[in-house]
Design an enzyme around this catalytic site. Structure first.
Site, PDB file in Angstrom:
ATOM      1  N   LYS A 190       1.192  -0.420  15.255  1.00  0.00           N
ATOM      2  CA  LYS A 190       2.617  -0.473  15.598  1.00  0.00           C
ATOM      3  C   LYS A 190       3.035  -1.702  16.406  1.00  0.00           C
ATOM      4  CE  LYS A 190       3.961   3.114  13.480  1.00  0.00           C
ATOM      5  NZ  LYS A 190       4.174   2.665  12.099  1.00  0.00           N
ATOM      6  N   TYR A 216       3.900   6.433  10.111  1.00  0.00           N
ATOM      7  CA  TYR A 216       3.054   5.289   9.779  1.00  0.00           C
ATOM      8  C   TYR A 216       3.871   4.204   9.068  1.00  0.00           C
ATOM      9  CZ  TYR A 216      -1.199   2.737   8.664  1.00  0.00           C
ATOM     10  OH  TYR A 216      -2.177   1.767   8.609  1.00  0.00           O
ATOM     11  N   HIS A 264       0.844  -1.202   0.000  1.00  0.00           N
ATOM     12  CA  HIS A 264       0.000   0.000   0.000  1.00  0.00           C
ATOM     13  C   HIS A 264       0.876   1.247   0.000  1.00  0.00           C
ATOM     14  CE1 HIS A 264      -4.167  -1.576   1.486  1.00  0.00           C
ATOM     15  NE2 HIS A 264      -3.696  -2.262   0.474  1.00  0.00           N
ATOM     16  N   PRO A 283      -3.993  -0.178  18.959  1.00  0.00           N
ATOM     17  CA  PRO A 283      -3.841  -0.644  17.573  1.00  0.00           C
ATOM     18  C   PRO A 283      -3.948   0.463  16.521  1.00  0.00           C
ATOM     19  CG  PRO A 283      -6.015  -1.210  18.426  1.00  0.00           C
ATOM     20  CD  PRO A 283      -5.240  -0.635  19.570  1.00  0.00           C
ATOM     21  N   TYR A 302      -9.427   5.071   7.995  1.00  0.00           N
ATOM     22  CA  TYR A 302      -9.557   5.402   9.419  1.00  0.00           C
ATOM     23  C   TYR A 302     -10.594   6.523   9.507  1.00  0.00           C
ATOM     24  CZ  TYR A 302      -5.088   2.974  10.307  1.00  0.00           C
ATOM     25  OH  TYR A 302      -4.081   2.044  10.426  1.00  0.00           O
TER      26      TYR A 302
END
Ligand code: APR
Ligand code: PHB
Length: 389
Positions: free
Chosen positions: A296, A384, A72, A292, A200
């Site tokens: 990580k 990220y 991704h 979560p 998200y």
């Protein structure tokens, strides 16, 4: 029995460390309390930073991940129904891989079998002894018989509820903790993911996440109060709530189906310092827990394992103990960065009990900044996709 490194815990941390050490000619024994089937039935997150991808390749457990993992280049965020994308590749030149932790763990067990590594499952009553002396040892029982393993070092890879961390006296340990007043209800279903990237979503009703495992398997979450039970959530109720928290166009294209798994996970940030005590080194969830939100958990386990592996290799190959002496400090520096990131994304995306309008505006403004500022996107993307080891 004697080995060089006794590893407590056969989750991803312990197995990756064992795999790397064995490949470097350093002997290990892994002691796992549960059965292999039990370990492989646990559903966990599924996003790998590139550093973790490379570590699993180095460990000789990356072949299926490279075939089946999905790369991704970015992720989507939504705020009150408005969707926008953070392009990781444009922002920082990096990517992540979507590949389930359960699959990684399976690959690691297979890799351990292939090299004939010693993994003892269903090992009960594991205890660590003389950890601050020169000759530490571990005892455990299996089928009612007690065994002893003498070793040079012990790696505590036995997760949050393991025995390794409590072996360090409370007077030595400093613990930092933040417990969030909600959990994530997760549902796994054999349906095509609603979107090609993760979403998200922050809404007045609470947070939701659209994730996936592969083109036919979806993983979705909704934020729920800690008092909720899985039994109280029918599949239908889950899908209704999930739809209401996704942007309209996404909700309209959602394909639903029966759940394969449904569970509630509480959210917590936790760090125990130091990560070394004598000849014991803590790795992964044994030393720290992240919520979560930033995915990580496994990735921090991977960086801990990397530092510890390099340190043990330097010790055995060159009698150089600097890496061992600096393990705790180096691992913790990176852990705190990931703590900060997952805390900040958690704070930005969730609905807190009693949240004020002011706090809601702060969340909305944080998200607007992420959408509008290249600098903010770069920082988010760097965190990220994973800070360097
Ligand atoms: N003796 C032996 N093994 C034990 C003991 C014990 N007393 N206590 C726990 N274990 C085992 C558990 O059964 C588990 O299989 O240690 C293993 C720890 O594995 P994980 O909890 O998966 O932790 P870790 O390997 O550090 O992986 C970190 O897993 O929990 C997620 O979010 C986390 O993704 C992260 C990753
Ligand atoms: C998951 O796929 O389970 C997942 C993905 C991203 C997260 C958390 C969980 O931030």
């Amino acid at each position: 029995m004697r080995t060089q490194v006794a590893i407590i815990g056969g989750g991803p941390s312990g197995l990756t460390l064992s795999q790397l050490l064995n490949k470097a000619g350093i002997a290990t024994v892994v002691l796992e309390r549960k059965s292999r089937d039990y370990v492989l039935s646990r559903i966990r997150a599924g996003i790998l930073e590139w550093g973790a991808v490379e570590l699993f390749r180095t460990a000789g457990a990356g072949a299926r991940m490279d075939r089946e993992g999905i790369v991704h280049d970015g992720t989507c965020l939504a705020s009150d129904g408005r969707l926008f994308r953070v392009d990781f590749h444009a922002a920082c030149g990096k990517q992540v891989m979507v590949y389930g932790q359960t699959e990684i763990t399976r690959d690691l067990y297979d890799a351990q079998d292939a090299i004939g590594a010693s993994v003892i499952t269903e090992a009960d009553n594991v205890e660590l002894h003389d950890v601050t002396g020169d000759k530490p040892f571990v005892t455990y029982s299996k089928d009612g018989v007690t065994h002893r393993i003498d070793c040079d070092y012990i790696a505590g890879c036995d997760g949050f509820h393991g025995v390794s961390r409590p072996t360090i006296p409370a007077s030595v340990r400093r613990e930092f903790e933040k417990v969030y007043p909600f959990g994530w209800l997760g549902l796994l279903s054999r349906t095509p993911p609603v979107h090609e990237e993760l979403i998200y979503a922050r809404t007045e009703r609470g947070f939701a996440l659209a994730s996936m495992r592969n083109p036919l398997l979806s993983r979705y979450y909704v934020q729920v109060p800690l008092t909720d039970t899985v039994e109280a959530w029918s599949d239908e109720a889950f899908w209704d709530e999930f739809r209401r928290r996704m942007p309209e166009a996404i909700a309209d294209s959602l394909v639903t189906g029966p759940s394969i798994e449904k569970s509630i996970a509480p959210l917590r940030s936790f760090v125990s310092e130091p990560l070394r005590w004598g000849r014991l080194f803590l790795c992964g969830d044994a030393g720290h827990i992240v919520p979560p939100t930033g995915a990580k958990g496994l990735n921090l386990a991977a960086s801990d394992v990397h530092y510890l592996f390099e340190a043990l290799k330097a010790h055995y190959e060159r009698k150089d103990d600097e890496g061992l002496d600096r393990y705790s400090e180096k691992a913790l520096a990176r852990i705190w960065q990931a703590m900060r990131f997952s805390w900040s994304v958690t704070m930005m995306m969730h609905r807190f009990p009693g949240q004020s309008d002011y706090e809601t505006r702060m969340q909305v403004t944080d998200l607007a900044q992420l959408e509008q500022s290249e600098t903010a996107r770069k920082l988010f993307a760097e965190n990220y996709t994973g800070l360097p080891y």
